[in-house]
Design an enzyme around this catalytic site. Structure first.
Site, PDB file in Angstrom:
ATOM      1  CG  HIS A 105      16.610  -7.387   7.116  1.00  0.00           C
ATOM      2  ND1 HIS A 105      15.717  -7.855   6.186  1.00  0.00           N
ATOM      3  CD2 HIS A 105      15.867  -6.647   7.980  1.00  0.00           C
ATOM      4  CE1 HIS A 105      14.501  -7.403   6.463  1.00  0.00           C
ATOM      5  NE2 HIS A 105      14.575  -6.671   7.554  1.00  0.00           N
TER       6      HIS A 105
ATOM      7  CG  HIS B  98      21.429 -10.480  -2.860  1.00  0.00           C
ATOM      8  ND1 HIS B  98      20.329  -9.888  -3.448  1.00  0.00           N
ATOM      9  CD2 HIS B  98      20.926 -11.527  -2.142  1.00  0.00           C
ATOM     10  CE1 HIS B  98      19.229 -10.534  -3.090  1.00  0.00           C
ATOM     11  NE2 HIS B  98      19.576 -11.540  -2.299  1.00  0.00           N
ATOM     12  CD  GLU B  99      22.728 -14.301  -0.184  1.00  0.00           C
ATOM     13  OE1 GLU B  99      22.199 -14.332   0.955  1.00  0.00           O
ATOM     14  OE2 GLU B  99      22.101 -14.574  -1.224  1.00  0.00           O
TER      15      GLU B  99
ATOM     16  CG  HIS C  35      19.462 -11.631   2.759  1.00  0.00           C
ATOM     17  ND1 HIS C  35      18.137 -11.274   2.792  1.00  0.00           N
ATOM     18  CD2 HIS C  35      19.655 -12.226   1.550  1.00  0.00           C
ATOM     19  CE1 HIS C  35      17.561 -11.623   1.656  1.00  0.00           C
ATOM     20  NE2 HIS C  35      18.463 -12.194   0.878  1.00  0.00           N
TER      21      HIS C  35
END
Length: 674
Positions: free
Chosen positions: A471, A464-465, A468
């Site tokens: 991104h 998940h991290e 980011h």
């Protein structure tokens, strides 16, 4: 004091901050000079004799504050990742000063007049789409900050913003202190019965690191239900652990939450909004309070019904152990029992297949190569902000350097709880900067010489991290305002949630899920049982999340002037009104340690996770069924969404990928709510 390393741009690769030279005493002088420099720059823009143009006004503002940007990115990363007492004191001092600094710029009437004139004439300026959006977004920032208000109203806004910044810093500090002090200290290994051998060793190592040699210490995670509750066989120890978690900062942060909610409501009213939630959501993809209400309300009843069905099954197992009433500290334990009995799944049996380095290199990095062609090379000579922070250089498929990824995975007493992504350098072609991004987790440090074995949830968090991080790394925008994750809060979680899909993607899972001693792959039958059990527990997880989201929403839909006497009573009433007063399922965060809502940027926006999950579930379905290869799909997702940052409307980026508006069906199916 030596020459301040923040005063000039870093000469290191990618302008990585020179952490080997940075000392805590460098921060305050750099903040003070940085604020002074930016105020001088913005004053010059406002006082310019020539008429406003896009270059001399909008671009000039984007270029301003270079020193302040450098020190802010480094400091606020450290305050989260390595917040020593001195750093926390500076946070308390500098946060209200930064709020006042922002107000000085955004409430400058002469500066706003130049932006307002350009905004009114924007269609005739011949701007490209990104530049036009930059003008519109800056103009909106001024208006939302109060640029059109009277001097008296602006003065009240300044007072409110300074107090809120001070209160948020105090809330952070109180949560950190309460989380540290709430750690469960146990005298004997027998009290940890049920935990795996490596988890027991990690608890002993944690005790040693905290100066409690011979003790076993379970440090609290930032959320309510602690992961050890699923394994600890001693019911009294489970109760002590959950009680410590749920009671954090009750005496200090309850009054702070009341004051902050009141100030936010007052500020919203001054700005013409009926509530803080209305003010926040007007700038999000949801658009209106009613839209958020509708989504959350649609989910509550089926989620509670799912949880009640799960509770019935758990209560039967608990009754066999002589427990007449299933309590909150029993839920995770008997859920794990169901997985072992009904699905023949044992969480502890998974851990040997989930070794951190293998998950990182052969899972997270491998998936990034599979979808986007990236490769990673560790750069040990580049110094991070802490000895645990490791620096990797990231390369494109053709060998072109892309940016730096900093990995900081282990818990420590100076790190706040949870997991998050930060930026140390923000990408901008205008400023000639490439990205440097950080991922922080809070994995228990293993005993010396032992591998770090992860839980399944920790693997999910790692993927998940890193979503980011991608991104930020893939950002390809011109202007700093739009860089990386600078998108609406109810959109920013979407790409990171999409990245979670790779943890179970067959090719990826087969590559990383291998026994750390034997190298044997995760048995196929174990994977089949995991898939069979995927929906079990969704009732609990959805209720736990919705309770927190609606609690945040309740605090921030209160209108200005409505008194709140007691935080705990308000919380109980809010959950009851929402239909989420389920004693055995406490909210994922209670008010007094709900940092998302009271010290981070998620006030009235914690709903963002489920809102983003609508987009996420829909996009995962698109990846699986669009007929392209994984790499072709990855390139579309990167080009049309990950690289765009905030440079266009968020939902336009979603539509450019999927080809239509989002649909809720995939989310409802995933959550077992269809």
């Amino acid at each position: 004091m030596s020459l301040n390393p923040f005063f000039e741009p870093s000469t290191l690769d990618y302008e990585l901050p020179p952490f080997a030279e940075i000392r805590e005493e460098h921060y305050l002088p750099a903040f003070e000079r940085g604020m002074a420099e930016q105020l001088a720059e913005t004053a010059a823009i406002a006082a310019a004799g020539e008429p406003a143009t896009f270059e001399n006004t909008v671009v000039a503002l984007e270029r301003s504050g270079a020193l302040l940007r450098r020190v802010s990115l480094a400091f606020f990363n450290q305050s989260s990742s390595d917040g020593t007492a001195a750093v926390q004191e500076l946070d308390a001092e500098i946060s209200p000063r930064l709020a006042a600094h922002d107000d000085t710029i955004l409430l400058d009437r002469a500066l706003f007049a130049r932006f307002d004139a350009l905004f009114e004439d924007r269609r005739s300026l011949g701007l490209d789409p990104e530049s036009l959006r930059l003008l519109e977004r800056h103009h909106d920032r001024f208006v939302r900050a109060g640029a059109r208000l009277s001097p008296a109203e602006q003065q009240r806004l300044r007072e409110i913003n300074a107090q809120l910044a001070s209160d948020a810093a105090a809330f952070r500090r109180n949560v950190r202190t309460a989380t540290q002090e709430g750690a469960l200290v146990l005298d004997g290994a027998e009290q940890l019965d049920g935990l795996s051998a490596d988890a027991v060793a990690a608890a002993a190592e944690n005790g040693r690191a905290l100066g409690r040699d011979g003790s076993y210490v379970l440090s609290l995670k930032n959320f309510s239900n602690q992961p050890e509750l699923a394994q600890l066989t001693d019911r009294a120890v489970r109760e002590r652990l959950l009680t410590a978690s749920l009671g954090r900062a009750a005496g200090t942060n309850g009054p702070l939450a009341i004051r902050m909610a009141g100030l936010r409501a007052e500020r919203a009213a001054v700005l013409g909004h009926p509530s803080h939630a209305a003010y926040v959501v007007a700038d999000e993809t949801a658009g209106t309070v009613e839209a958020v209400d509708a989504l959350l309300a649609r989910l509550v009843a089926p989620a509670v019904a799912n949880a009640e069905r799960e509770a019935t099954e758990l209560a039967e197992l608990a009754a066999a152990d002589g427990i007449t009433e299933l309590a909150a500290h029993d839920w995770a334990f008997y859920s794990e029992r169901v997985r072992r009995v009904s699905y023949r799944l044992d969480a502890a049996a998974l851990r040997p297949y989930l070794e951190l380095e293998r998950v990182l290199h052969d899972g997270v990095f491998f998936a990034a190569n599979l979808a986007y062609g990236l490769t990673f090379t560790e750069r040990p000579h580049l110094v991070g902000y802490h000895r645990d922070a490791r620096v990797f250089e990231v390369f494109e498929a053709d060998g072109t350097a892309l940016g730096l990824f900093v990995a900081d995975f282990f818990a420590r007493d100076t790190k706040r709880g949870g997991a998050w992504m930060n930026e140390l350098v923000e990408q901008s072609t205008l400023l000639g900067r490439r990205p440097v991004v950080v991922n922080n987790l809070n994995i228990a440090r293993p005993a010396p010489g032992e591998p770090a074995l992860l839980t399944w949830d920790e693997v999910r968090t790692l993927f998940h991290e890193f979503g980011h991080a991608l991104h930020g790394l893939f950002s390809a925008v011109r202007y700093p305002l739009f860089t990386g994750t600078a998108v609406p809060r109810d959109f920013v979680e979407f790409p990171s949630q999409v990245n979670e899909m790779w943890m179970t993607w067959p090719e990826v899972l087969a590559n990383y899920a291998r026994h750390h001693v034997t190298g044997q792959p995760l048995p196929a039958e174990l994977l089949e049982r995991m898939e069979a059990a995927a929906n079990f527990g969704q009732g609990f997880r959805t209720v736990e999340y919705l309770a927190a989201a609606l609690l945040d929403w309740a605090w921030h839909t209160v209108p200005a002037g409505q008194p709140i006497e007691d935080a705990e009573e308000f919380e109980a009433a809010a959950l009851a009104k929402a239909g989420l007063a389920v004693p055995a399922v406490p909210p994922r965060y209670r008010t007094t340690y709900f940092s998302h809502a009271f010290s981070d940027d998620y006030s009235a926006a914690y709903y963002a996770y489920i809102w983003s999950e609508v987009l996420d579930a829909d996009t995962v379905e698109w990846f699986r069924t669009n007929g392209r290869t994984v790499r072709e799909s990855g390139e579309v997702f990167r080009a049309e969404l990950l690289s765009r940052g905030g440079s266009r409307e968020a939902l336009d980026s979603f539509r450019a990928v999927v080809g239509r508006d989002p649909q809720t069906g995939p989310l409802l199916a995933r959550r077992g709510l269809a």
